[in-house]
Design a protein around this motif. Structure first.
Motif, PDB file in Angstrom:
ATOM      1  N   HIS A  66      -0.184  -3.910  -4.437  1.00  0.00           N
ATOM      2  CA  HIS A  66      -1.596  -4.257  -4.179  1.00  0.00           C
ATOM      3  C   HIS A  66      -2.285  -5.870  -4.667  1.00  0.00           C
ATOM      4  O   HIS A  66      -1.521  -5.701  -5.641  1.00  0.00           O
ATOM      5  CB  HIS A  66      -2.322  -3.341  -5.490  1.00  0.00           C
ATOM      6  N   THR A 109      -5.038   5.102  -3.556  1.00  0.00           N
ATOM      7  CA  THR A 109      -6.051   3.627  -2.027  1.00  0.00           C
ATOM      8  C   THR A 109      -5.764   4.571  -0.574  1.00  0.00           C
ATOM      9  O   THR A 109      -5.979   4.472   0.119  1.00  0.00           O
ATOM     10  CB  THR A 109      -4.953   2.634  -2.329  1.00  0.00           C
ATOM     11  N   GLY A 142       0.986  -1.831   0.104  1.00  0.00           N
ATOM     12  CA  GLY A 142       0.114  -0.267  -0.542  1.00  0.00           C
ATOM     13  C   GLY A 142       0.659   1.349   0.151  1.00  0.00           C
ATOM     14  O   GLY A 142       1.534   1.781  -1.094  1.00  0.00           O
ATOM     15  N   ASN A 181     -13.689   0.986  -8.916  1.00  0.00           N
ATOM     16  CA  ASN A 181     -13.685   1.855  -7.891  1.00  0.00           C
ATOM     17  C   ASN A 181     -13.931   3.200  -7.498  1.00  0.00           C
ATOM     18  O   ASN A 181     -13.784   4.106  -6.207  1.00  0.00           O
ATOM     19  CB  ASN A 181     -12.572   1.042  -6.578  1.00  0.00           C
ATOM     20  N   LEU A 222      -2.321   2.347  -7.412  1.00  0.00           N
ATOM     21  CA  LEU A 222      -2.395   1.484  -6.473  1.00  0.00           C
ATOM     22  C   LEU A 222      -1.726   1.618  -5.117  1.00  0.00           C
ATOM     23  O   LEU A 222      -1.857   0.492  -4.287  1.00  0.00           O
ATOM     24  CB  LEU A 222      -2.983   0.304  -7.071  1.00  0.00           C
ATOM     25  N   LEU A 278     -11.848   5.700  -8.171  1.00  0.00           N
ATOM     26  CA  LEU A 278     -10.534   6.182  -7.129  1.00  0.00           C
ATOM     27  C   LEU A 278     -10.149   7.392  -7.702  1.00  0.00           C
ATOM     28  O   LEU A 278     -10.056   8.355  -6.943  1.00  0.00           O
ATOM     29  CB  LEU A 278      -9.582   5.312  -7.377  1.00  0.00           C
ATOM     30  N   THR A 302      -5.885   6.261   2.524  1.00  0.00           N
ATOM     31  CA  THR A 302      -6.659   6.261   3.759  1.00  0.00           C
ATOM     32  C   THR A 302      -7.180   7.320   4.099  1.00  0.00           C
ATOM     33  O   THR A 302      -6.690   8.309   4.262  1.00  0.00           O
ATOM     34  CB  THR A 302      -7.183   5.805   4.573  1.00  0.00           C
TER      35      THR A 302
END
Length: 463
Positions: A72, A429, A45, A332, A68, A334, A431
């Motif tokens: 990933h 990705t 990640g 997704n 990603l 993104l 968070t």
């Protein structure tokens, strides 16, 4: 919230030996290894673990390659599937199911006008080779040779790509002004600065005594990356599209670093609605592995077989990893996530700048963010109507901030004309918690760097 600085870690002999041997064996041209003296051994990640046991949040992401993040699961699965299938790993430019799947997924993400009438050329595995291919293409299609490029640009390190970049020592293209608010070359900024630049472009192209022959193409970055994270204003980009269209000049969009959701749209040209004649794509399209292509209008497809070739243009593993990455980003959403989270990070950084005069400008688009550091006590280097007095850039402070970030477990890059822009390129990705940690660690590093009396002496050469 202040971030506690980790205690120093004694480097094991193996770690020290690797760094020492790198310094002895590798060329003086190495770059990232100078400012980031770490030895990564594991990564997942956004996190890199060094051989010394320390962990780092990676806001470099392979210079934007790792959409990603590291390793990933969908990327690893795609690579394993190709290896386990027994498929050939090297095929030059032959058709394969893996290539067909990648091309199909890529075309599904392109601007519809280009996807419906497009051709693709697989290039050598670096973005700079795709830039060279784009130049060859438009020269063959138009029968012309000159090119238009912009101040502050970066398109690669091969001869033709470097000549079109802002730091070219041997200028072989016509250089046009790229719009900026903070350091507008015309002293105005805003829409007025954009208009002046566009008018100057039109004047040069239409003036029979301007010394600018009819060009083969115009190349630009929707957001200048290495140039200091300067987003092209949407209205200005539409103006460039109109200028080139009415004069039959192919427009080349270099999306090597801005593509695959990085700026909050799948492709950065999507912010303005502009559809270029040629798109140069690399970095994230390979899902962390080397891959580069150009996609262009079929009307430009006039070159002969072999006009642009390369031994490593059939990288099956990269195509599989790339197709998986493109699909994951699309499915997704993104890009939308990058727009939301990037805006939140920009807002926090802009609020932070109110207490730090050395943060001259905070700018960017999506998860492509830059903070220009300045010396607020020095005489203004630029005065514009839009931003007022802009102090001179402070590359020494930027180096100090980068070093303090590394001490706090945060990897950042520097860029801009004087190496004074701290750049953030986190994976898509990212968070919410990681985004908060990035800003907290950066803020703490900035405070430490500003207090350091030795920061100017510590500053080394910037690339």
């Amino acid at each position: 919230m202040a971030v506690t600085e980790p205690a120093p870690v004694a480097l094991p002999p193996a770690h020290e030996g690797i760094l020492r041997r790198q310094a002895l064996r590798e060329s003086a041209a190495r770059t990232y290894a100078r400012s980031l003296p770490i030895v990564p051994v594991r990564a997942r990640g956004m996190t890199i673990e060094g051989a010394d046991g320390r962990r780092y949040l990676d806001c470099l992401s392979g210079a934007g390659t790792l959409a990603l993040g590291h390793n990933h699961p969908v990327v690893l699965e795609a690579i394993r599937n190709v290896i386990d299938s027994g498929a050939p790993l090297h095929v030059l430019d032959l058709a394969t199911p893996v290539k067909d799947a990648f091309t199909t997924e890529l075309f599904a993400t392109l601007p519809r006008e280009l996807a419906d009438n497009g051709r693709i050329q697989f290039c050598g595995p670096a973005g700079t080779d795709a830039v060279e291919a784009a130049f060859k293409l438009v020269r063959a299609a138009t029968g012309r040779s000159e090119l238009l490029a912009f101040t502050g640009a970066y398109h690669g390190m091969t001869a033709g790509a470097l000549a079109a970049s802002g730091g070219a020592p041997d200028v072989r293209v016509t250089r046009l002004p790229f719009p900026q608010n903070y350091r507008c070359p015309f002293g105005t900024g805003g829409e007025r600065g954009e208009d002046i630049g566009a008018r100057w472009t039109e004047y040069l192209l239409d003036d029979p005594k301007g010394g600018v022959p009819s060009p083969a193409g115009m190349i630009l970055e929707p957001v200048q990356g290495e140039g200091g994270v300067n987003p092209a204003p949407d209205g200005w980009l539409r103006r460039m599209r109109e200028i080139t269209r009415t004069r039959s000049i192919p427009l080349i969009a270099d999306e090597v670093q801005t593509g695959v959701g990085r700026t909050g749209k799948f492709w950065a040209v999507g912010h303005s609605g502009v559809v270029p004649d040629v798109m140069v794509l690399s970095k994230a399209i390979g899902g962390s592995l080397p891959l580069a292509v150009i996609v262009y209008r079929s009307e430009l497809d006039t070159w002969q077989p072999g006009a642009h070739a390369g031994t490593f243009r059939g990288n099956q593993l990269a195509m599989a990893a790339g197709a998986a990455t493109l699909a994951y980003v699309r499915e997704n959403r993104l890009a939308e996530r990058a727009a939301t989270l990037g805006a939140r990070m920009l807002a926090r950084l802009q609020a932070l700048s109110a207490d730090h005069p050395s943060m001259g400008d905070v700018r960017g688009r999506g998860l492509m963010i830059g903070i220009e550091l300045v010396d607020p006590e020095a005489a203004p280097a630029t005065v514009t109507e839009e931003s007022g007095s802009a102090p001179p850039p402070d590359p020494a402070l930027a180096v100090a901030v980068q070093q303090e970030c590394l001490r706090r477990g945060l990897i950042v890059e520097l860029g801009g004309r004087h190496g004074a822009v701290v750049r953030l390129l986190p994976p898509l990705t990212l968070t919410d918690e990681q985004a908060t940690a990035v800003v907290d660690r950066l803020a703490d590093a900035l405070r430490a760097a500003e207090r350091s009396p030795h920061r100017r002496a510590a500053a080394g050469p910037t690339r």
